[in-house]
Design an enzyme around this catalytic site. Structure first.
Site, mmCIF file in Angstrom:
data_model
loop_
_atom_site.group_PDB
_atom_site.id
_atom_site.type_symbol
_atom_site.label_atom_id
_atom_site.label_comp_id
_atom_site.label_asym_id
_atom_site.label_seq_id
_atom_site.Cartn_x
_atom_site.Cartn_y
_atom_site.Cartn_z
ATOM 1 N N LYS A 91 26.658 12.001 48.988
ATOM 2 C CA LYS A 91 26.763 11.722 47.543
ATOM 3 C C LYS A 91 25.824 10.574 47.204
ATOM 4 O O LYS A 91 25.877 9.509 47.831
ATOM 5 C CB LYS A 91 28.193 11.340 47.160
ATOM 6 C CG LYS A 91 29.111 12.536 47.022
ATOM 7 C CD LYS A 91 30.424 12.107 46.395
ATOM 8 C CE LYS A 91 31.374 13.281 46.275
ATOM 9 N NZ LYS A 91 32.693 12.878 45.762
ATOM 10 N N GLU A 98 38.610 0.989 51.718
ATOM 11 C CA GLU A 98 38.202 2.371 52.017
ATOM 12 C C GLU A 98 38.646 2.777 53.430
ATOM 13 O O GLU A 98 38.895 3.952 53.684
ATOM 14 C CB GLU A 98 36.681 2.539 51.860
ATOM 15 C CG GLU A 98 36.123 2.169 50.484
ATOM 16 C CD GLU A 98 36.255 3.252 49.406
ATOM 17 O OE1 GLU A 98 37.021 4.225 49.617
ATOM 18 O OE2 GLU A 98 35.603 3.104 48.353
#
Ligand code: NAD
Ligand code: GLY
Length: 384
Positions: A157, A199
């Site tokens: 991404k 994360e």
């Protein structure tokens, strides 16, 4: 930032390899502590004949650009470098335009490669530039933040932000190689390390309850970097991300959307805080994850004890967990809802959220009624 150039030497220490296998393509993620010095060797092995242009930000350049350039020069593959200002504001059209022209001026051709040396901002920006330059040139990700090593450098991404929201302009552009040199984490400011840890937690919360329990026990060693725990946490996260990307590269089946646990709330909070030091991306995701657990409890999906464990863990590691933890004026529920409506998971104007049935059991809930979220946000924003 005043920075002393870091000492980076090639050594024969352990390097972990995680492969990402996609239809017709495969690339490796190397994780180790000598990879900047060995970059020329690894890149020429994977991309023979390619010359390299390095994109980085000013903070990272002061620390790691010279040893990387030396390694590329030693192999005769250095084209030059482009340095942008640090921070989220570099993920913008004006910076992308200037960077693309600089890369063309450096002479990057179709067979060459762009190296993204830095955190997630550089990975997203340089990755997007690589995807559009001459209709696509090869990309090597060299992540230097915890967040980038465990998440943004893997999976392809790339993109930039616009006033309408985060990452709304971009492309899928898989790297040819990821070199995660974990020795770079020694110079990362503590607050940035914490933001990246949000994360890391995410992989436990979305699908690996034993990993979250392990983090509850070993987070101090992960933070200190003493002992093997930090490497284990990074490897576990990267393996989880690689498996999800292999299962759903383009976020079509819903599997990859699980990586957005906490992101619909988090991106809205980040936009509200103006993409500034007031709230780092990872900190927004920490609050977002806690809100996703609390909302799941409110909807009767998740046992309250699991949400409590998440909130307690965030507090222990020093991450924010509530909207009230953001310095300055709190947003109104209406402001947040409008920002949440820009989420890429919105379909036909309907909001989708990643929710949980417990720790390690995330799922996508489509068509969440806006009234239900507004009522929840009223409590969380302190305006009920
Ligand atoms: P960042 O790139 O802004 O880096 C944080 C700060 O640390 C910067 O000031 C940078 O100069 C500095 N820095 C980087 N490495 C350093 C080092 N080793 N030593 C000292 N300073 C260092 O922020 P980030 O948290 O890495 O990335 C956040 C971005 O990543 C956001 O834009 C987010 O949207 C994006 N992201 C993308 C994906 C994806 O899949 N593409 C996933 C998660 C996040
Ligand atoms: N960080 C979200 C994704 O890679 O899909």
């Amino acid at each position: 930032m005043m920075a002393k150039e870091a000492t980076v030497t090639a050594s024969s220490r352990e390097v972990i390899t995680v492969d990402v296998t996609l239809p017709g393509r495969r690339y490796s993620i190397l994780i180790g502590d000598c990879l900047i010095a060995a970059a020329g060797e690894h890149i020429t092995a994977v991309l023979p004949g390619a010359r390299c242009a390095v994109v980085t930000d000013a903070n990272v350049a002061a620390l790691y650009l010279a040893p990387l350039k030396a390694s590329l020069e030693a192999r005769g593959v250095l084209l030059g470098d482009a340095i942008v200002a640090p921070g989220e504001t570099s993920k913008s059209f004006p910076v992308l335009a200037r960077l693309s022209e600089t890369l063309l001026k450096l002479g990057v051709e179709r067979g060459d490669c762009v190296i993204a040396l830095g955190g997630g901002v550089i990975g997203d920006l340089a990755g997007f530039a690589a995807s559009i330059l001459r209709r696509g040139v090869r990309l090597v990700q060299m992540p230097t933040t915890l967040l980038a090593q465990v998440d943004s450098s893997v999976g392809g991404k790339t993109g930039i932000d616009t006033p309408q929201g985060k990452n709304l302009i971009g492309a899928f552009h898989q790297p040819s190689l990821v070199l995660a040199d974990i020795s770079t984490l020694s110079t990362l400011p503590a607050r940035e390390f914490g933001a990246g840890y949000a994360e890391v937690m995410k992989y436990g919360l979305l699908g690996d309850a034993p990993f979250f329990s392990w983090l509850e026990k070993h987070w101090q060693q992960v933070f200190s970097g003493q002992g093997p725990e930090r490497l284990k946490a990074i490897e576990t996260s990267v393996r989880a991300k690689a498996a999800i990307v292999e299962a759903d590269e383009r976020e079509e089946s819903g599997t990859r959307a699980l990586l957005n646990l906490g992101h619909t709330f988090g991106h809205a909070l980040e936009a509200y805080a103006g993409y500034s030091d007031r709230l780092l991306h990872g900190e927004a995701i920490a609050i977002g994850q806690n809100l996703a657990f609390k909302f799941s409890v409110a909807q009767g999906f998740c046992p309250p004890d699991d949400a409590l464990r998440v909130e307690r863990h965030l507090a222990k590691v020093g991450l924010p967990s509530k909207i009230a933890d953001i310095p300055g004026k709190a947003p109104t529920p209406g402001q947040l809802l409008r920002l949440m409506a820009q989420d890429k998971k919105v379909q036909g104007g309907k909001l989708a959220l990643v929710l949980v049935r417990g720790i390690g059991q995330a799922f996508v809930e489509r068509d969440v009624p806006p009234d239900t979220i507004t009522a929840f946000l009223k409590t969380e924003c302190g305006s009920a």
